[in-house]
Design a protein around this motif. Structure first.
Motif, PDB file in Angstrom:
ATOM      1  N   ASP A  88      84.741 -35.510  84.231  1.00  0.00           N
ATOM      2  CA  ASP A  88      83.650 -34.660  83.768  1.00  0.00           C
ATOM      3  C   ASP A  88      83.375 -35.474  82.380  1.00  0.00           C
ATOM      4  N   MET A  89      82.135 -36.184  82.314  1.00  0.00           N
ATOM      5  CA  MET A  89      82.005 -37.029  81.093  1.00  0.00           C
ATOM      6  C   MET A  89      80.527 -36.952  80.738  1.00  0.00           C
ATOM      7  N   ILE A  90      80.398 -36.857  79.329  1.00  0.00           N
ATOM      8  CA  ILE A  90      79.171 -36.845  78.489  1.00  0.00           C
ATOM      9  C   ILE A  90      78.442 -38.136  78.407  1.00  0.00           C
ATOM     10  N   THR A  91      77.463 -38.393  78.924  1.00  0.00           N
ATOM     11  CA  THR A  91      76.803 -39.853  79.134  1.00  0.00           C
ATOM     12  C   THR A  91      75.745 -39.956  77.914  1.00  0.00           C
ATOM     13  N   GLU A  92      74.970 -38.784  77.780  1.00  0.00           N
ATOM     14  CA  GLU A  92      73.889 -39.121  77.008  1.00  0.00           C
ATOM     15  C   GLU A  92      73.847 -37.620  75.839  1.00  0.00           C
ATOM     16  N   VAL A  93      73.472 -38.025  74.441  1.00  0.00           N
ATOM     17  CA  VAL A  93      73.198 -36.983  73.592  1.00  0.00           C
ATOM     18  C   VAL A  93      72.006 -37.404  73.075  1.00  0.00           C
ATOM     19  N   ILE A  94      70.884 -36.621  73.285  1.00  0.00           N
ATOM     20  CA  ILE A  94      69.440 -37.211  72.884  1.00  0.00           C
ATOM     21  C   ILE A  94      68.906 -35.978  72.007  1.00  0.00           C
ATOM     22  N   PRO A  95      68.730 -36.520  70.824  1.00  0.00           N
ATOM     23  CA  PRO A  95      67.785 -35.835  69.698  1.00  0.00           C
ATOM     24  C   PRO A  95      66.375 -35.885  70.119  1.00  0.00           C
ATOM     25  N   VAL A  96      65.841 -34.936  70.778  1.00  0.00           N
ATOM     26  CA  VAL A  96      64.303 -35.141  71.377  1.00  0.00           C
ATOM     27  C   VAL A  96      63.547 -34.907  70.040  1.00  0.00           C
ATOM     28  N   CYS A  97      63.596 -33.909  69.223  1.00  0.00           N
ATOM     29  CA  CYS A  97      62.663 -33.698  68.094  1.00  0.00           C
ATOM     30  C   CYS A  97      63.307 -33.009  66.773  1.00  0.00           C
ATOM     31  N   GLY A  98      62.570 -33.343  65.758  1.00  0.00           N
ATOM     32  CA  GLY A  98      63.220 -32.624  64.830  1.00  0.00           C
ATOM     33  C   GLY A  98      62.914 -33.601  63.344  1.00  0.00           C
ATOM     34  N   ASP A  99      63.545 -33.338  62.208  1.00  0.00           N
ATOM     35  CA  ASP A  99      63.429 -34.007  61.092  1.00  0.00           C
ATOM     36  C   ASP A  99      64.683 -34.802  60.894  1.00  0.00           C
ATOM     37  N   LEU A 100      64.603 -36.093  61.441  1.00  0.00           N
ATOM     38  CA  LEU A 100      65.732 -37.082  61.270  1.00  0.00           C
ATOM     39  C   LEU A 100      65.636 -38.151  60.360  1.00  0.00           C
ATOM     40  N   ASN A 101      66.848 -38.524  59.975  1.00  0.00           N
ATOM     41  CA  ASN A 101      66.856 -39.513  58.920  1.00  0.00           C
ATOM     42  C   ASN A 101      66.145 -39.697  57.893  1.00  0.00           C
ATOM     43  N   GLY A 102      65.857 -38.309  57.335  1.00  0.00           N
ATOM     44  CA  GLY A 102      65.020 -38.403  56.161  1.00  0.00           C
ATOM     45  C   GLY A 102      63.364 -38.498  56.485  1.00  0.00           C
ATOM     46  N   ASN A 103      63.229 -38.482  57.835  1.00  0.00           N
ATOM     47  CA  ASN A 103      61.762 -38.369  58.152  1.00  0.00           C
ATOM     48  C   ASN A 103      61.275 -36.806  58.714  1.00  0.00           C
ATOM     49  N   GLN A 104      60.213 -36.528  58.476  1.00  0.00           N
ATOM     50  CA  GLN A 104      59.764 -35.352  58.720  1.00  0.00           C
ATOM     51  C   GLN A 104      59.097 -35.463  60.102  1.00  0.00           C
ATOM     52  N   GLY A 105      59.425 -34.834  61.129  1.00  0.00           N
ATOM     53  CA  GLY A 105      58.828 -35.097  62.407  1.00  0.00           C
ATOM     54  C   GLY A 105      57.427 -34.736  62.962  1.00  0.00           C
ATOM     55  N   GLY A 106      57.305 -33.483  62.329  1.00  0.00           N
ATOM     56  CA  GLY A 106      55.944 -32.861  62.382  1.00  0.00           C
ATOM     57  C   GLY A 106      55.897 -32.245  63.578  1.00  0.00           C
ATOM     58  N   ALA A 107      54.385 -31.436  63.943  1.00  0.00           N
ATOM     59  CA  ALA A 107      54.263 -30.729  64.985  1.00  0.00           C
ATOM     60  C   ALA A 107      52.748 -30.390  65.035  1.00  0.00           C
ATOM     61  N   LYS A 108      52.340 -30.459  66.248  1.00  0.00           N
ATOM     62  CA  LYS A 108      50.837 -30.311  66.835  1.00  0.00           C
ATOM     63  C   LYS A 108      50.959 -28.892  67.231  1.00  0.00           C
ATOM     64  N   VAL A 109      50.012 -28.232  67.001  1.00  0.00           N
ATOM     65  CA  VAL A 109      49.882 -26.747  67.345  1.00  0.00           C
ATOM     66  C   VAL A 109      48.381 -26.366  67.842  1.00  0.00           C
ATOM     67  N   SER A 110      48.293 -25.952  69.152  1.00  0.00           N
ATOM     68  CA  SER A 110      46.969 -25.718  69.708  1.00  0.00           C
ATOM     69  C   SER A 110      46.983 -24.670  70.751  1.00  0.00           C
ATOM     70  N   LYS A 111      45.919 -23.905  71.116  1.00  0.00           N
ATOM     71  CA  LYS A 111      45.732 -22.747  71.965  1.00  0.00           C
ATOM     72  C   LYS A 111      46.090 -23.352  73.118  1.00  0.00           C
ATOM     73  N   LEU A 112      46.629 -22.520  74.326  1.00  0.00           N
ATOM     74  CA  LEU A 112      46.516 -22.877  75.673  1.00  0.00           C
ATOM     75  C   LEU A 112      45.328 -22.875  76.441  1.00  0.00           C
ATOM     76  N   LYS A 113      45.177 -23.666  77.300  1.00  0.00           N
ATOM     77  CA  LYS A 113      44.009 -23.784  78.182  1.00  0.00           C
ATOM     78  C   LYS A 113      44.201 -23.046  79.543  1.00  0.00           C
ATOM     79  N   ASP A 114      43.212 -23.247  80.342  1.00  0.00           N
ATOM     80  CA  ASP A 114      43.124 -22.568  81.752  1.00  0.00           C
ATOM     81  C   ASP A 114      43.269 -21.124  81.413  1.00  0.00           C
ATOM     82  N   ASP A 115      42.371 -20.485  80.433  1.00  0.00           N
ATOM     83  CA  ASP A 115      42.416 -19.032  80.277  1.00  0.00           C
ATOM     84  C   ASP A 115      43.787 -18.153  80.114  1.00  0.00           C
TER      85      ASP A 115
END
Length: 311
Positions: A112-139
């Motif tokens: 049983d071995m870990i092959t990947e550890v992925i930081p998908v999003c966030g504030d990494l290495n002193g950089n603010q990741g940011g985010a985009k927010v919107s309303k859902l579509k399709d009613d």
């Protein structure tokens, strides 16, 4: 000589300036890491959404058959802030400031071995990741949040897209559906009642739950009425105490008389008035009362005559 001194002073000032810049950018880096890209509170077109009830670590997993092995992908998610590393195994931790961290584990027979550890999003290495927010579509009612800032290996544009779908009947905070991962973007669907837009009634209800509403004063009641009620309660409690005290004294006296009469009858064979305790005193009691009354009357009568008694 003067030229050398000038050069050395100039170099010293340049070094101080460089050091100050390094400290400045270092502090900015720490602050930006501590600040989340999306804090779960937003306002779109005058409509407020509050997802702070989802703050904390949530998990969603996916299992894939990759013969001859099996690959399990686990995604640690905190939509409202950075992940708490103390609640994640050390070997599965992403860099500080990560909001979504993916861990891939390969299982082959007894290995049983870990092959990947992925930081998908966030504030990494002193950089603010940011985010985009919107309303859902399709009613659909809810929010779509695109969280950015992920970096892993040579990929520096990773991110996640989460559809927070309003479901007023969904009270669980972990109804998360894995939609897909293409190596750069993670897609999720999250059904929850907190993704529904809030109106004024909901806000007033929250205030009532928190105890912000004040109790309405009783109508048609004056301060004098409160004082009268207090006096009545005090007098009632006082009379109750003295009443019970009198009853206890009477019971104690009756018990003493009965016990003494029983002892005098069984031990000494006395009957009638002789059975009572202090029988002589009881017999003389009427005469004592009469003499005491006469003495009081004579005293007052003698006082009216100026202190002289009749001869």
């Amino acid at each position: 000589m003067m030229i050398r001194m000038f050069r050395s002073q100039r170099e010293l000032e340049v070094r101080k300036g460089s050091a100050m810049k390094a400290v400045y950018f270092g502090v900015l880096g720490v602050i930006s890491v501590a600040r989340a890209s999306f804090n779960c509170v937003t306002d779109i077109d005058g409509v407020e959404y509050d997802l702070r009830a989802l703050d904390g670590i949530h998990l969603v997993s996916e299992r894939q058959e990759t013969p001859p092995s099996t690959t399990n992908s686990t995604w640690y998610i905190n939509p409202c802030g950075r992940l708490d590393e103390s609640k994640i195994p050390k070997e599965e931790q992403c860099p500080a400031g990560t909001q979504i961290c993916g861990v891939k584990r390969v299982h082959l027979e007894k290995v049983d071995m870990i092959t990947e550890v992925i930081p998908v999003c966030g504030d990494l290495n002193g950089n603010q990741g940011g985010a985009k927010v919107s309303k859902l579509k399709d009613d659909k009612e809810g929010l779509q949040v695109e969280m950015l800032g992920g970096q892993w290996g040579g990929n520096k544009d990773l991110g996640a897209k989460i559809d927070f779908i309003c479901d007023k009947n969904e009270k669980s905070k972990d109804n998360i559906k894995f939609v897909g991962w293409d190596g750069k973007q993670l897609s999720l669907e999250w059904k929850t009642d907190v993704a529904c837009k809030r109106d004024n009634k909901d806000k007033d209800g929250d205030k009532g739950k928190d105890g912000d509403k004040k109790k309405e004063p009783e109508k048609d009641k004056k301060p004098e009425d409160d004082k009268d009620d207090d006096k009545k309660s005090d007098s009632g409690s006082s009379w109750g105490f003295f009443t019970w005290l009198f009853v206890l004294i009477v019971l104690a006296a009756a018990g003493y008389v009965i016990a003494s009469a029983w002892i005098n009858y069984n031990r000494y064979g006395l009957t009638g008035m002789d059975m009572l305790p202090q029988s002589d005193t009881v017999r003389d009691l009427p005469f004592l009362i009469r003499d005491f009354t006469r003495k009081i009357i004579n005293t007052f009568a003698g006082g009216n005559r100026g202190g002289y008694s009749a001869v």
